[in-house]
Motif scaffolding. Structure first.
Motif, mmCIF file in Angstrom:
data_model
loop_
_atom_site.group_PDB
_atom_site.id
_atom_site.type_symbol
_atom_site.label_atom_id
_atom_site.label_comp_id
_atom_site.label_asym_id
_atom_site.label_seq_id
_atom_site.Cartn_x
_atom_site.Cartn_y
_atom_site.Cartn_z
ATOM 1 N N TYR A 46 17.216 41.757 16.700
ATOM 2 C CA TYR A 46 17.182 41.692 15.243
ATOM 3 C C TYR A 46 16.016 42.497 14.679
ATOM 4 O O TYR A 46 16.180 43.303 13.745
ATOM 5 C CB TYR A 46 17.097 40.246 14.756
ATOM 6 C CG TYR A 46 16.933 40.168 13.246
ATOM 7 C CD1 TYR A 46 18.047 40.240 12.415
ATOM 8 C CD2 TYR A 46 15.676 40.072 12.654
ATOM 9 C CE1 TYR A 46 17.912 40.221 11.035
ATOM 10 C CE2 TYR A 46 15.532 40.049 11.283
ATOM 11 C CZ TYR A 46 16.644 40.117 10.473
ATOM 12 O OH TYR A 46 16.514 40.112 9.107
ATOM 13 N N ASP A 47 14.818 42.298 15.216
ATOM 14 C CA ASP A 47 13.643 42.973 14.661
ATOM 15 C C ASP A 47 13.674 44.474 14.923
ATOM 16 O O ASP A 47 13.027 45.245 14.210
ATOM 17 C CB ASP A 47 12.359 42.365 15.232
ATOM 18 C CG ASP A 47 12.140 40.941 14.750
ATOM 19 O OD1 ASP A 47 12.356 40.696 13.556
ATOM 20 O OD2 ASP A 47 11.786 40.078 15.566
ATOM 21 N N THR A 48 14.386 44.913 15.929
ATOM 22 C CA THR A 48 14.549 46.349 16.177
ATOM 23 C C THR A 48 15.493 46.969 15.160
ATOM 24 O O THR A 48 15.240 48.036 14.609
ATOM 25 C CB THR A 48 15.103 46.582 17.595
ATOM 26 O OG1 THR A 48 14.165 46.094 18.550
ATOM 27 C CG2 THR A 48 15.363 48.062 17.852
ATOM 28 N N VAL A 49 16.588 46.244 14.886
ATOM 29 C CA VAL A 49 17.649 46.795 14.038
ATOM 30 C C VAL A 49 17.319 46.658 12.556
ATOM 31 O O VAL A 49 17.560 47.563 11.762
ATOM 32 C CB VAL A 49 18.988 46.107 14.362
ATOM 33 C CG1 VAL A 49 20.072 46.568 13.410
ATOM 34 C CG2 VAL A 49 19.383 46.378 15.793
ATOM 35 N N TYR A 50 16.763 45.522 12.158
ATOM 36 C CA TYR A 50 16.571 45.236 10.732
ATOM 37 C C TYR A 50 15.098 45.153 10.339
ATOM 38 O O TYR A 50 14.747 44.419 9.415
ATOM 39 C CB TYR A 50 17.310 43.961 10.356
ATOM 40 C CG TYR A 50 18.810 44.122 10.444
ATOM 41 C CD1 TYR A 50 19.496 44.910 9.531
ATOM 42 C CD2 TYR A 50 19.531 43.522 11.468
ATOM 43 C CE1 TYR A 50 20.858 45.093 9.628
ATOM 44 C CE2 TYR A 50 20.901 43.702 11.578
ATOM 45 C CZ TYR A 50 21.552 44.480 10.651
ATOM 46 O OH TYR A 50 22.910 44.673 10.753
ATOM 47 N N ALA A 51 14.261 45.890 11.042
ATOM 48 C CA ALA A 51 12.838 45.929 10.684
ATOM 49 C C ALA A 51 12.687 46.425 9.247
ATOM 50 O O ALA A 51 13.262 47.431 8.854
ATOM 51 C CB ALA A 51 12.086 46.851 11.637
ATOM 52 N N GLY A 52 11.917 45.681 8.451
ATOM 53 C CA GLY A 52 11.675 46.074 7.072
ATOM 54 C C GLY A 52 12.574 45.407 6.059
ATOM 55 O O GLY A 52 12.229 45.327 4.878
ATOM 56 N N PHE A 53 13.753 44.926 6.496
ATOM 57 C CA PHE A 53 14.642 44.227 5.567
ATOM 58 C C PHE A 53 14.133 42.796 5.351
ATOM 59 O O PHE A 53 13.472 42.212 6.222
ATOM 60 C CB PHE A 53 16.070 44.205 6.116
ATOM 61 C CG PHE A 53 16.745 45.542 6.074
ATOM 62 C CD1 PHE A 53 17.449 45.949 4.958
ATOM 63 C CD2 PHE A 53 16.662 46.422 7.150
ATOM 64 C CE1 PHE A 53 18.067 47.193 4.909
ATOM 65 C CE2 PHE A 53 17.268 47.662 7.126
ATOM 66 C CZ PHE A 53 17.978 48.045 5.994
ATOM 67 N N GLU A 54 14.450 42.233 4.186
ATOM 68 C CA GLU A 54 13.966 40.899 3.844
ATOM 69 C C GLU A 54 15.108 39.889 3.879
ATOM 70 O O GLU A 54 16.177 40.128 3.291
ATOM 71 C CB GLU A 54 13.325 40.913 2.454
ATOM 72 C CG GLU A 54 12.029 41.714 2.395
ATOM 73 C CD GLU A 54 11.310 41.548 1.070
ATOM 74 O OE1 GLU A 54 11.686 40.627 0.301
ATOM 75 O OE2 GLU A 54 10.376 42.320 0.788
ATOM 76 N N ALA A 55 14.866 38.760 4.543
ATOM 77 C CA ALA A 55 15.858 37.694 4.636
ATOM 78 C C ALA A 55 15.233 36.486 5.318
ATOM 79 O O ALA A 55 14.302 36.635 6.124
ATOM 80 C CB ALA A 55 17.074 38.148 5.448
ATOM 81 N N PRO A 56 15.699 35.263 5.011
ATOM 82 C CA PRO A 56 15.304 34.103 5.823
ATOM 83 C C PRO A 56 15.874 34.272 7.236
ATOM 84 O O PRO A 56 17.069 34.568 7.395
ATOM 85 C CB PRO A 56 15.964 32.922 5.108
ATOM 86 C CG PRO A 56 16.230 33.416 3.716
ATOM 87 C CD PRO A 56 16.535 34.865 3.868
ATOM 88 N N VAL A 57 15.037 34.130 8.237
ATOM 89 C CA VAL A 57 15.467 34.335 9.624
ATOM 90 C C VAL A 57 15.141 33.080 10.437
ATOM 91 O O VAL A 57 14.002 32.600 10.438
ATOM 92 C CB VAL A 57 14.771 35.563 10.241
ATOM 93 C CG1 VAL A 57 15.217 35.752 11.693
ATOM 94 C CG2 VAL A 57 15.092 36.811 9.433
#
Length: 823
Positions: free
Chosen positions: A343-354
């Protein structure tokens, strides 16, 4: 639709817009574990510009069936090489026959789990090699996501380095793409010899239509209900139970599940029972049309239009991208996710509750609070949506640029030349420059094109260019180059034109690449005269003439005189030697361009970071000339130089620092807000300007041509210019320096500068005498030597010239001669 198909459609749409017919094979004849092997297409729904297709006759290949595929994969798991040769050959033949029948010119492979079918993977490689060679297609295959399910099924293909799995090949017909940097790293760990591998991530394309307003009513959902949307396969691995536990903590919230309830009836039953136990309102909405659909049926777009958040609380070992996240970002809907492996590789920089599912298998109260805030806090929601959409839009642009660069739109069969125009923040000039390129005499608009290369402009340059392109009779292609620097932009435009020109109908006709400058206007016969000179002399490079408009220098006679003396010298030497190309205006024949490897970018350190060396045009011309190709001079082909460098940086111009100092040659932005300087130089300043100009000019334009091509010294006009005695001694001295330096040629930049400077200093008095005799007495005498030579004995002068010119630490020689052209 699977994420693989969705991403294919996004890529294919750009090709469809170029006029390609798009055929899609859903891979039913490849996958052994989906229960659809050889299944006919029935209710599959794709956009109307796509034709569902498959390889002809594949079901009739003896021995090729689901059991065969499963058995060969089992052999792979045991690291045993399965026997697939007969089936592979039959599959390859069937693929080639199908491509021949459809007239295929481009293949997109969205890989998924293709390598688990050993025979089909080998057959595809064989078909690509055969078909590509037969039709001379170059890299006609865009092969994406060739991974081995490292994240989700690491043991599926045996043990690293997977000896029984079909290896990736360095094919002249394939360009590979990984989904992200981690996938690229793993791919190269497996196949370290692999070339032509780039990153092409999933992208975020806005929906094609608004959502239907009757969606909620149709599904029995009250208008004020908060909706968590989950569109996915309904199988245990997707962990939809997490969404039910989350919804149970959010009163007034409904979970909408879009997916095939019949794929795994047992899992659907468990979810229904859990929803009843937790008293969670849930809607099983069935399979929805894809976002791209324009049919009247309900689509994922309708769900996104009414959802408050999109959920992707998947398993930890999910392999890469989450298609629902991408659709949510594109549609402007917040999303929530589990922190799966990548997840952190693919969506680094995007904002969302994780949700960190390694610590908490089910949603925690704190996670539920974050989701509730996102659904009910309008300000926070808007911030998240805007942030994610901006990042997503950038990703789409990068992907589009990469695909367009590698697979550019077709070039018209009548186009004989491409004008490459690098631009950076030229909104004030670009329309006039484009008009000058468009309004050319005695050449049909359909026989040439303009390739505008945007180099990260932050003003309206690109918008102005696109508006111009819409009404121009000359085709204008607008592409981008992310690496900053005019050399990088020029090379990107040249390479773009080269790739497209290879598909022209008459390969025997000469094709030309032209370089132009975004702040310089060309005369109306610029193209005509340059093309005529190239055709007449069959030269590899054509160099045009440059001039300043005298109206810009009214009241500045000293400055104007220094400029004109330099340009008069240039006209003489270019007539003798053909000169070297300047980015402001030159032409190169395509085959010669490719023969020397195209434009090369040199890098140098400035203030602790690497920057482009500015002289890519000169260095390119030197390589062409040094490779035995001819350069011709077209004096009637003219470019008007924009005076802004002289006007805005006059202090640096007259001191030889306009392009840097200490050996660093870089482009400096000379568009300050302050008004231009329009006063004349003093006598001392004019002398300084002339001396730097002539010191820069003479080594490059009078000595360098004969250094690169000593045979010039045998030609009658050159002998007449130098005189027999000087021509002979120059030739002898060039041979001595070449032997002394132990070099095979003077083409590399730091090979030719040192001997050019040495020859200038040794022969300067005689060369200036010849310039005075040929150009005019006002050329005068050589500028004074550096003071360091005052104490050097005359007998050792040449020896110390060598030490001076080879001084790499202080850059004194570079500073003495001036960095780059002055006028």
């Amino acid at each position: 639709m699977s994420g693989v198909v969705v991403e294919f459609l996004k890529t294919a749409k750009s090709f469809a817009d170029q006029g390609y017919r798009v055929h899609l094979d859903l891979g039913y004849d490849i996958k052994a574990d989906k229960g659809r092997f050889f299944q006919d297409y029935r209710h599959e729904r794709v956009p109307d510009w796509v034709t569902l297709d498959r390889v002809d006759g594949v079901a009739r290949i003896a021995g090729y069936d689901r059991e065969f595929v499963a058995a060969t994969l089992e052999s792979v798991r045991r690291n045993e090489l399965p026997d697939t040769d007969r089936v592979t050959e039959a599959l390859a033949d069937a693929i080639v026959r199908t491509w021949e029948d459809r007239g295929v010119t481009l293949v997109v492979v969205e890989n998924g789990t293709l390598p688990e079918n050993v025979a089909y993977t080998k057959a595809l490689y064989r078909a690509i090699a055969s078909y590509g060679a037969a039709h001379e297609l170059g890299r006609f295959v865009l092969w994406r996501d060739h991974d081995l399910m490292w994240q989700s099924e690491p043991a599926k293909y045996g043990r690293f380095p997977y000896p029984a799995t079909p290896p990736m090949v360095n094919s002249p017909h394939i360009h590979y793409f990984a989904l992200h940097e981690e996938a690229k790293r793993r791919t190269l760990e497996w196949m370290p010899q692999l070339r032509n591998l780039d990153v092409l991530p999933n992208t975020f394309t806005p929906p094609s239509r608004p959502g239907r307003p009757d969606f909620l009513e149709w599904h029995g959902i009250a208008p004020d209900t908060k909706i968590i949307a989950r569109f996915t396969r309904i199988i245990p691995q997707k962990r939809i139970d997490r969404d039910l536990h989350l919804a149970a903590q959010l009163p007034g919230t409904c979970l909408f599940i879009a997916g095939d309830t019949e794929e795994n009836p047992a899992e659907t039953g468990k979810l229904r029972a859990l929803a009843e136990e937790l008293q969670v309102p849930v809607v099983f909405g069935g399979v929805l049309e894809p976002c791209e659909s324009v049919s009247a049926e309900f689509s994922v777009r309708d769900l996104l239009a009414h959802a408050d958040v999109v959920s992707f609380l998947t398993s930890y070992d999910y392999e890469s991208y989450g298609n629902p996240i991408g659709e949510a970002i594109a549609a402007g809907v917040p999303y929530i996710a589990s922190r799966y492996a990548l997840y952190d590789t693919v969506y680094a920089g995007f904002e969302a509750p994780v949700l960190d599912i390694l610590e908490h298998d089910l949603p925690t109260p704190e996670f539920a609070r974050q989701v509730h805030d996102l659904m009910t806090n309008a300000e926070r929601r808007a911030e998240v949506v805007a942030h994610n959409r901006q990042l997503g839009t950038h990703t789409r642009e990068v992907a589009d640029e990469l695909v367009t660069t590698l697979y550019p739109p077709a070039m018209g069969p009548e186009v004989r030349l491409s004008v490459v125009l690098p631009v950076y923040n030229e909104a004030a000039n670009i329309e006039d420059v484009l008009l000058s390129l468009q309004n050319q005499d005695d050449i049909e608009p359909g026989t040439y094109e303009i390739v505008l290369v945007d180099n990260n402009s932050t003003d309206d340059t690109v918008e102005i260019a696109r508006r111009f392109a819409e009404k121009s009779p000359v085709d204008v292609q607008v592409i981008s180059e992310r690496e900053q620097g005019v050399a990088c932009a020029r090379r990107a435009g040249m390479e773009f034109a080269v790739r497209r020109s290879r598909n022209r109908k008459d390969p025997g006709e000469r094709f030309y690449l032209m370089s132009a400058d975004a702040d310089c206007r060309v005369d109306r016969r610029w193209l005509t005269e340059l093309l005529a000179a190239m055709e007449k002399d069959k030269a590899a490079i054509g160099v045009c003439d440059y001039y300043y408009n005298a109206e810009h220098f009214v009241g500045r006679p000293r400055l104007w005189d220094a400029i004109q003396r330099t340009l008069r010298c240039r006209a003489v030497t270019f007539s003798l030697f053909g000169g070297f190309p300047d980015g402001k205006g030159f032409a190169v024949e395509r085959e010669a361009y490719e023969d020397v490897g195209g434009i090369e970018i040199f890098y140098q350190l400035q203030h602790g970071r690497f920057v482009n060396h500015l002289s890519d045009d000169w260095d390119f011309g030197i390589r062409v000339a040094g490779s035995g190709h001819d350069i011709t001079y077209a004096p009637k082909s003219k470019v008007e130089i924009n005076p802004r460098r002289v006007n805005h940086a006059i202090d640096e111009v007259i001191t030889g620092r306009a392009y840097g100092n200490d050996g660093i040659i870089v482009m400096r932005d000379i568009r300050p807000e302050a008004p231009p300087v329009t006063v004349d130089l003093t006598e001392a300043e004019a002398l300084q300007a002339w001396e730097f100009s002539i010191k820069d000019f003479t080594p490059k334009n009078t000595i360098l041509p004969v250094l690169i091509t000593p045979s010039f010294l045998d030609e009658d006009p050159v002998v007449e210019f130098f005189g027999e005695n000087l021509a002979r001694r120059l030739g002898e001295r060039i041979a001595e320096i070449k032997a002394e330096m132990s070099v095979t040629d003077f083409l590399p930049i730091h090979s030719y500068k040192t001997p050019s400077y040495r020859l200038y200093l040794e022969f300067r008095d005689e060369i200036f005498a010849r310039l005075r005799a040929t150009v005019g007495e006002d050329i005068g005498f050589p500028p004074p030597l550096p003071e360091c030579f005052d104490s050097v004995p005359a007998a050792r002068f040449a020896e110390f010239v060598k030490y001076y010119c080879e001084d790499r630490e202080s850059g004194e020689a570079h500073n003495y001669f001036g960095n780059g052209g002055v006028f």
